[in-house]
Design an enzyme around this catalytic site. Structure first.
Site, PDB file in Angstrom:
ATOM      1  CG  ASP A   9      -2.343  -0.813   1.035  1.00 58.05           C
ATOM      2  OD1 ASP A   9      -2.563  -0.916  -0.420  1.00 58.05           O
ATOM      3  OD2 ASP A   9      -2.661  -1.538   1.764  1.00 58.05           O
ATOM      4  CG  ASP A  55      -7.488  -4.175  -1.784  1.00 58.29           C
ATOM      5  OD1 ASP A  55      -7.636  -5.141  -2.319  1.00 58.29           O
ATOM      6  OD2 ASP A  55      -7.782  -3.934  -0.630  1.00 58.29           O
TER       7      ASP A  55
HETATM    8  N1  GLY Z   1      -7.173  -1.723   1.020  1.00 60.86           N
HETATM    9  C1  GLY Z   1      -7.721  -2.339   2.064  1.00 60.86           C
HETATM   10  C2  GLY Z   1      -9.057  -2.186   2.190  1.00 60.86           C
HETATM   11  O1  GLY Z   1      -9.792  -1.857   1.064  1.00 60.86           O
HETATM   12  O2  GLY Z   1      -9.753  -2.570   3.053  1.00 60.86           O
END
Ligand code: GLY
Length: 370
Positions: free
Chosen positions: A95, A155
Site C-alpha cells: 500500500d 486493491d
Molecule cells: N485496501 C484495504 C481495504 O480496502 O480495506
C-alpha cells in the site's frame, strides 16, 4: 451535469472542508486512524496504510478553498512521510501507493517542489521491491516469498500509479514494466467469468503458475467483496490513464462485465452491502466507501452522469451532514466485517474518494492525485 446540479456538490465540498478544518485542530501533526469509532477517529502516528488519505484530503481542501492552512499542515505531513520512509516504518506491504501518491506526489504536483522527487522515487522503490518475478506480481502482504503470502490483491491496482510517477521522474522503464506485468496478472487472474472478482489470488511459489482465488475481507472465497469490485472499477481505467495505454477490446469487455456485476448487485436504493452476495433480506451493513470508489471509476471512464448519481446516493444516504458531530465525512462504511473493524462507521478512504469524486464533478479538468 448542469451548473444548477453542481450546487449541492459545491455545498457538500464546503461542508467537508469545514469538517477537515475542525479535525485538523484536534489531530495537529498526528493522523486519524483508518476507521472511526462512533464517528470519531483515534489520533495516531503515521503508522497505517491509510495515512495518505488524510493528507490527500488536506490537499483537496487547499485546492477547493485556496486556504493555506490546509497546505501548511499537508506539508508538515509530508515531513512525517519522509521520516517514515527513512525508518522504513510499517512499509512491508503493497500500500505504498495509497500512502505516497495522495500525500507526497500530490505535494509535488500542487506546489511544484522539485525536492520531493527523490522521496517519491524512493517510495516507488519500496513498492517495486515487492515484485515477485516468478508469477509476475507485487506481493501484497507479509514476508517476501512466504508461501501463505504468495499472492496479489485487487486493491493493488490503486497503488500502481506511484510506479508510473517514478518512471516519469526518472525515465527508468523498470517501474513501468513491473506495473504493467502486475496489472495484466491482476486482470487475468482475479476476474471471474461472471464479472465478479476475487479479493486475493495465489500463485504457485515453485512454478509461478496462477493457483487459486481467496478472500480476505469478503464474506467467503466465492462471494464478491463490494470494495474489491469497486477497486477494480476504478483501478482498471486509472491504469489506462497513468500508463498511457488504452484498454484493449478484450479488456473493455472484461471491464463492462465487472461494472455490470456491481450495478446488477446493488439494492434498489443504490447503496451496496459490504459484500455483493447480500440482498435486502439479509440485513447486513452497507459499505458507502465502495460506492464512492466506484463513482471515481465512473468519472475515470468519462461517465459523469452515473458518477453523479452514485455520489448523490452517497450524499443522501451517508453524508455526515446528518451527524454534525462526526469527524468522518462519509458515514456507513465497513472496513473489515469479519474482524469487527469499522462496521457501519466512516473510514478514511471513504472520506477521501467521496471528496475526490465531488471535486472531479466540480472541476472536470482536474487530474486527481492517484
Ligand atoms: N485496501 C484495504 C481495504 O480496502 O480495506
Amino acid at each position: 451535469m448542469s451548473v444548477d446540479s453542481n450546487i449541492w456538490v459545491e455545498k457538500e465540498l464546503d461542508r467537508i472542508c469545514d469538517v477537515l478544518k475542525r479535525n485538523m485542530i484536534r489531530y495537529g501533526t498526528d493522523f486519524p486512524s483508518a476507521c472511526a469509532t462512533n464517528s470519531r477517529y483515534r489520533i495516531k502516528k503515521n503508522d497505517d496504510w491509510t495515512n495518505g488519505f488524510w493528507t490527500g484530503m488536506l490537499w483537496m481542501a487547499y485546492l477547493h478553498t485556496g486556504d493555506s492552512c490546509y497546505k501548511d499542515l499537508a506539508m508538515e505531513n509530508v515531513k512525517s512521510f519522509g521520516q517514515r520512509l527513512k525508518e522504513h516504518y510499517v512499509l512491508d506491504h503493497h500500500d505504498i501507493g495509497f500512502l505516497y501518491s495522495p500525500s507526497v506526489a500530490a505535494a509535488w504536483k500542487v506546489t511544484g517542489c522539485q525536492d520531493l522527487k527523490d522521496m517519491i522515487v524512493e517510495a516507488a522503490d519500496v513498492l517495486a521491491g515487492r515484485f515477485q518475478p516468478k508469477g509476475g506480481f507485487i506481493q501484497a502482504w507479509g514476508k517476501m516469498g512466504e508461501e501463505k503470502e504468495y499472492r496479489l490483491i485487487i486493491d493493488s491496482l490503486l497503488n500502481l500509479p506511484l510506479l508510473y510517477t517514478a518512471a516519469q521522474i526518472t525515465g527508468n522503464d523498470r517501474y513501468r514494466e513491473i506495473a504493467g506485468v502486475h496489472y495484466r496478472n491482476v486482470v487475468r487472474c482475479i476476474v471471474r467469468e461472471d464479472g465478479s472478482t476475487y479479493h486475493t489470488f495465489y500463485f504457485d511459489k515453485a512454478t509461478g503458475e496462477p493457483a487459486y482465488g481467496a478472500t480476505h475481507q469478503g464474506f467467503c472465497d466465492k462471494s464478491c467483496w463490494a470494495r474489491g469490485q469497486a477497486w477494480a472499477i476504478y483501478g482498471i481505467p486509472l491504469h489506462a490513464r497513468v500508463s498511457g495505454t488504452a484498454l484493449t477490446e478484450a479488456e473493455m469487455e472484461t471491464y463492462a462485465r465487472i461494472v455490470g456485476y456491481f450495478e446488477g448487485h446493488l439494492p434498489a436504493d443504490g447503496m451496496p452491502y459490504w459484500d455483493l452476495i447480500f440482498t435486502d433480506k439479509d440485513n447486513q451493513p452497507r459499505d458507502s466507501s465502495a460506492l464512492a470508489i466506484a463513482a471515481c471509476g465512473m468519472l475515470e471512464t468519462g461517465n459523469a452522469q452515473r458518477a453523479g448519481e452514485m455520489l448523490k446516493t452517497c450524499r443522501d444516504m451517508a453524508s455526515s451532514e446528518a451527524e454534525p458531530e462526526s469527524e468522518g465525512i462519509l458515514l456507513h462504511g465497513v472496513y473489515a466485517y469479519g474482524e469487527g473493524k469499522g462496521v457501519d462507521e466512516p473510514n478514511l478512504w471513504g472520506d477521501f474518494f467521496y471528496m475526490e469524486g465531488l471535486l472531479r464533478l466540480l472541476r472536470r479538468d482536474w487530474v486527481p492525485f492517484l
